[in-house]
Write a protein that holds these residues in place. Structure first.
Motif, PDB file in Angstrom:
ATOM      1  N   ASP A  88      -1.220   1.692   0.936  1.00 30.92           N
ATOM      2  CA  ASP A  88      -1.619   2.029  -0.435  1.00 30.92           C
ATOM      3  C   ASP A  88      -1.401   3.515  -0.707  1.00 30.92           C
ATOM      4  OD1 ASP A  88      -2.336  -0.606  -0.771  1.00 30.92           O
ATOM      5  OD2 ASP A  88      -4.507  -0.247  -0.614  1.00 30.92           O
ATOM      6  N   THR A  89      -1.693   4.354   0.277  1.00 32.90           N
ATOM      7  CA  THR A  89      -1.498   5.794   0.116  1.00 32.90           C
ATOM      8  C   THR A  89      -0.015   6.125   0.018  1.00 32.90           C
ATOM      9  OG1 THR A  89      -3.526   6.182   1.357  1.00 32.90           O
ATOM     10  CG2 THR A  89      -2.045   8.051   1.094  1.00 32.90           C
ATOM     11  N   VAL A  90       0.802   5.461   0.826  1.00 27.23           N
ATOM     12  CA  VAL A  90       2.251   5.698   0.785  1.00 27.23           C
ATOM     13  C   VAL A  90       2.802   5.342  -0.589  1.00 27.23           C
ATOM     14  CG1 VAL A  90       4.476   4.855   1.668  1.00 27.23           C
ATOM     15  CG2 VAL A  90       2.675   5.488   3.254  1.00 27.23           C
TER      16      VAL A  90
ATOM     17  N   ALA B  11      -5.715  11.827  -1.617  1.00 28.93           N
ATOM     18  CA  ALA B  11      -5.620  10.478  -1.063  1.00 28.93           C
ATOM     19  C   ALA B  11      -5.368  10.521   0.444  1.00 28.93           C
ATOM     20  CB  ALA B  11      -4.522   9.696  -1.768  1.00 28.93           C
ATOM     21  N   VAL B  12      -4.481  11.400   0.883  1.00 27.23           N
ATOM     22  CA  VAL B  12      -4.200  11.529   2.325  1.00 27.23           C
ATOM     23  C   VAL B  12      -5.425  12.090   3.041  1.00 27.23           C
ATOM     24  CG1 VAL B  12      -2.775  12.732   4.038  1.00 27.23           C
ATOM     25  CG2 VAL B  12      -1.720  11.699   2.024  1.00 27.23           C
TER      26      VAL B  12
ATOM     27  N   SER C 265       5.441  11.256   7.831  1.00 28.10           N
ATOM     28  CA  SER C 265       4.236  11.289   8.654  1.00 28.10           C
ATOM     29  C   SER C 265       3.326  10.103   8.358  1.00 28.10           C
ATOM     30  CB  SER C 265       3.476  12.598   8.440  1.00 28.10           C
ATOM     31  OG  SER C 265       4.198  13.677   8.978  1.00 28.10           O
ATOM     32  N   LEU C 266       3.229   9.728   7.100  1.00 24.36           N
ATOM     33  CA  LEU C 266       2.410   8.561   6.768  1.00 24.36           C
ATOM     34  C   LEU C 266       3.034   7.279   7.310  1.00 24.36           C
ATOM     35  CD1 LEU C 266       1.055   9.277   3.197  1.00 24.36           C
ATOM     36  CD2 LEU C 266      -0.219   9.128   5.329  1.00 24.36           C
ATOM     37  N   HIS C 267       4.357   7.194   7.271  1.00 23.32           N
ATOM     38  CA  HIS C 267       5.013   6.031   7.871  1.00 23.32           C
ATOM     39  C   HIS C 267       4.758   6.000   9.382  1.00 23.32           C
ATOM     40  CE1 HIS C 267       7.021   4.216   4.486  1.00 23.32           C
ATOM     41  NE2 HIS C 267       7.458   5.397   4.088  1.00 23.32           N
ATOM     42  N   ARG C 268       4.758   7.151  10.018  1.00 19.12           N
ATOM     43  CA  ARG C 268       4.450   7.205  11.456  1.00 19.12           C
ATOM     44  C   ARG C 268       3.002   6.809  11.724  1.00 19.12           C
ATOM     45  NH1 ARG C 268       7.600  12.626  11.623  1.00 19.12           N
ATOM     46  NH2 ARG C 268       9.684  11.872  12.114  1.00 19.12           N
TER      47      ARG C 268
END
Length: 181
Positions: free
Chosen positions: A22-24, A48-49, A134-137
């Motif tokens: 959701d954040t991505v 959000a992050v 970084s969020l995908h990681r």
């Protein structure tokens, strides 16, 4: 008991995967036009992050103090949360870079300087793209099997930054000299 721990871990991992996804999806490329339309969405993305990171910290604390931490699924869960937290914190750092770039861009906007503007726009784009990676990681850290996690006791394959600088100085034999202004 182990079956209930596995079910709990699976449910919590699914929750964190959904929150990070959701954040991505909220991370849209920032506009570099006026200050307000460009800066506000990136600040909201940063919040959000930050909220995801705060939630991961709270879950880590709660889970580390629970009986779950003494089980194998619990330890694997904690390792996954810690990895996701590290990546989400990097995402926040990169978004902070994008915010700083946007602020610098708008501060420098009245002055004629195409090179400065291009540099700020590049910093914004790179910071935002790095945050997204970084969020995908972080998401990947929650989805991969527990045996894929790197143990902290294993040495890093890359030398530390300080070691690289010492090696470069040792090879060349030249020492930088500071000049007084």
């Amino acid at each position: 008991m182990s079956q209930s721990h596995n079910a709990f871990v699976h449910a919590r991992l699914a929750t964190w995967q959904r929150r990070i996804n959701d954040t991505v999806t909220t991370l849209s490329v920032p506009q570099t036009g006026n200050a307000s339309p460009g800066l506000v969405p990136v600040l909201e993305q940063l919040v959000a992050v930050y909220n995801v990171s705060t939630g991961l910290v709270a879950d880590l604390r709660q889970s580390a103090d629970s009986p779950l931490a003494t089980t194998s699924p619990g330890r694997a869960y904690l390792a996954r949360l810690a990895a996701a937290l590290a990546h989400s914190n990097r995402a926040a750092t990169h978004l902070s870079t994008a915010v700083t770039g946007l602020a610098d861009l708008h501060q420098a906007a009245p002055r004629p300087g195409a090179a400065d503007r291009a540099e700020h726009m590049l910093n914004i784009a790179l910071g935002h793209a790095a945050a997204l990676r970084s969020l995908h990681r972080a998401h990947h850290a929650l989805t991969r099997p527990p045996d894929d996690t790197q143990r902290p006791s294993e040495p890093s394959p890359l030398p530390a930054v300080g070691e690289q600088h010492h090696r470069a100085a040792d090879v060349s034999g030249v020492r930088p000299v500071r000049r007084r202004p």
